[in-house]
Design a protein around this motif. Sequence first.
Motif, PDB file in Angstrom:
ATOM      1  N   ARG A   1       1.899   6.236  -9.822  1.00 53.61           N
ATOM      2  CA  ARG A   1       1.812   5.622 -11.150  1.00 53.61           C
ATOM      3  C   ARG A   1       1.578   4.130 -10.989  1.00 53.61           C
ATOM      4  O   ARG A   1       1.747   3.576  -9.899  1.00 53.61           O
ATOM      5  N   PHE A   2       1.178   3.486 -12.090  1.00 55.53           N
ATOM      6  CA  PHE A   2       1.086   2.028 -12.103  1.00 55.53           C
ATOM      7  C   PHE A   2       1.425   1.534 -13.491  1.00 55.53           C
ATOM      8  O   PHE A   2       1.396   2.279 -14.473  1.00 55.53           O
ATOM      9  N   TYR A   3       1.800   0.257 -13.548  1.00 53.06           N
ATOM     10  CA  TYR A   3       2.153  -0.358 -14.817  1.00 53.06           C
ATOM     11  C   TYR A   3       1.824  -1.843 -14.765  1.00 53.06           C
ATOM     12  O   TYR A   3       1.663  -2.429 -13.695  1.00 53.06           O
TER      13      TYR A   3
ATOM     14  N   LEU B   1       1.020  -9.039 -14.078  1.00 53.95           N
ATOM     15  CA  LEU B   1       1.254  -8.471 -12.752  1.00 53.95           C
ATOM     16  C   LEU B   1       1.059  -6.959 -12.818  1.00 53.95           C
ATOM     17  O   LEU B   1       1.689  -6.283 -13.631  1.00 53.95           O
ATOM     18  N   LEU B   2       0.180  -6.444 -11.970  1.00 47.26           N
ATOM     19  CA  LEU B   2      -0.061  -5.012 -11.875  1.00 47.26           C
ATOM     20  C   LEU B   2       0.794  -4.477 -10.736  1.00 47.26           C
ATOM     21  O   LEU B   2       0.769  -5.023  -9.636  1.00 47.26           O
ATOM     22  N   VAL B   3       1.561  -3.415 -11.022  1.00 47.60           N
ATOM     23  CA  VAL B   3       2.474  -2.843 -10.030  1.00 47.60           C
ATOM     24  C   VAL B   3       2.145  -1.365  -9.845  1.00 47.60           C
ATOM     25  O   VAL B   3       2.064  -0.619 -10.821  1.00 47.60           O
ATOM     26  N   PHE B   4       1.965  -0.957  -8.593  1.00 47.71           N
ATOM     27  CA  PHE B   4       1.753   0.440  -8.243  1.00 47.71           C
ATOM     28  C   PHE B   4       3.030   0.960  -7.583  1.00 47.71           C
ATOM     29  O   PHE B   4       3.721   0.211  -6.884  1.00 47.71           O
ATOM     30  N   SER B   5       3.320   2.252  -7.760  1.00 47.20           N
ATOM     31  CA  SER B   5       4.515   2.862  -7.180  1.00 47.20           C
ATOM     32  C   SER B   5       4.175   4.226  -6.602  1.00 47.20           C
ATOM     33  O   SER B   5       3.300   4.925  -7.117  1.00 47.20           O
ATOM     34  N   ASP B   6       4.892   4.614  -5.557  1.00 49.62           N
ATOM     35  CA  ASP B   6       4.682   5.945  -4.988  1.00 49.62           C
ATOM     36  C   ASP B   6       5.685   6.968  -5.517  1.00 49.62           C
ATOM     37  O   ASP B   6       5.722   8.100  -5.040  1.00 49.62           O
ATOM     38  N   PHE B   7       6.492   6.593  -6.515  1.00 48.83           N
ATOM     39  CA  PHE B   7       7.431   7.519  -7.152  1.00 48.83           C
ATOM     40  C   PHE B   7       6.967   7.815  -8.575  1.00 48.83           C
ATOM     41  O   PHE B   7       6.594   6.889  -9.303  1.00 48.83           O
TER      42      PHE B   7
END
Length: 143
Positions: free
Chosen positions: A33-35, A116-122
Motif C-alpha cells: 500500500r501507499f499513502y 510525503l509519499l510513503v510506501f509500506s509492505d504491510f
Amino acid sequence: MKKKVQIIRGGDHEDVRGKLTFFNEFDMKSVRRFYLIEHPDTKVVRAWQAHKIEQKWFHVLKGSFKLILVQPNDWTTPSPDLSFQKFILKKGDNKIIHVPGGFASGFQAVEPDSELLVFSDFAMADAGTDDYRFDKNLWYQWE
C-alpha cells in the motif's frame, strides 16, 4: 542487530515533451500500500511510530521534510540515549529512503505545504499488529 537504511537514487530526463523522473532501482514487489501525507506548515511533528517488521519507503513529492530514524533497543521501554539518523528529503533530490523493520521514524516538514509519499509492505489489516508509539521528544528535540 543494527539494520541499514538504504537510499535509492533515481534520475530524470527532460526533453521537448517534458520531464520524466524515474526510480528504476526501486523494486516494488514487496509494497502492499501507499499513502500521501501533507503538512500545511512546519510546526507539525509526526513522531515516533515504530515497527519491528514492517518496512517503509519515503519520497518527497513537494517541498521538503526532515526524517529522523532510531533503532529502539527495547520495544516497551527503550533507552532515551539512543543515537539517531537524520535525513533531509527535498523534491527534486530523486531519492527514496528505504527503512527496514526495526526502526522508529519521525518527520517534520521543513517547508510549508510539503507532501510525503510513503510506501509500506504491510496491508492495512496487518499494520496494527506491528505498531509501536513513543513520546515525540524521546530521542530528538524537534524545532
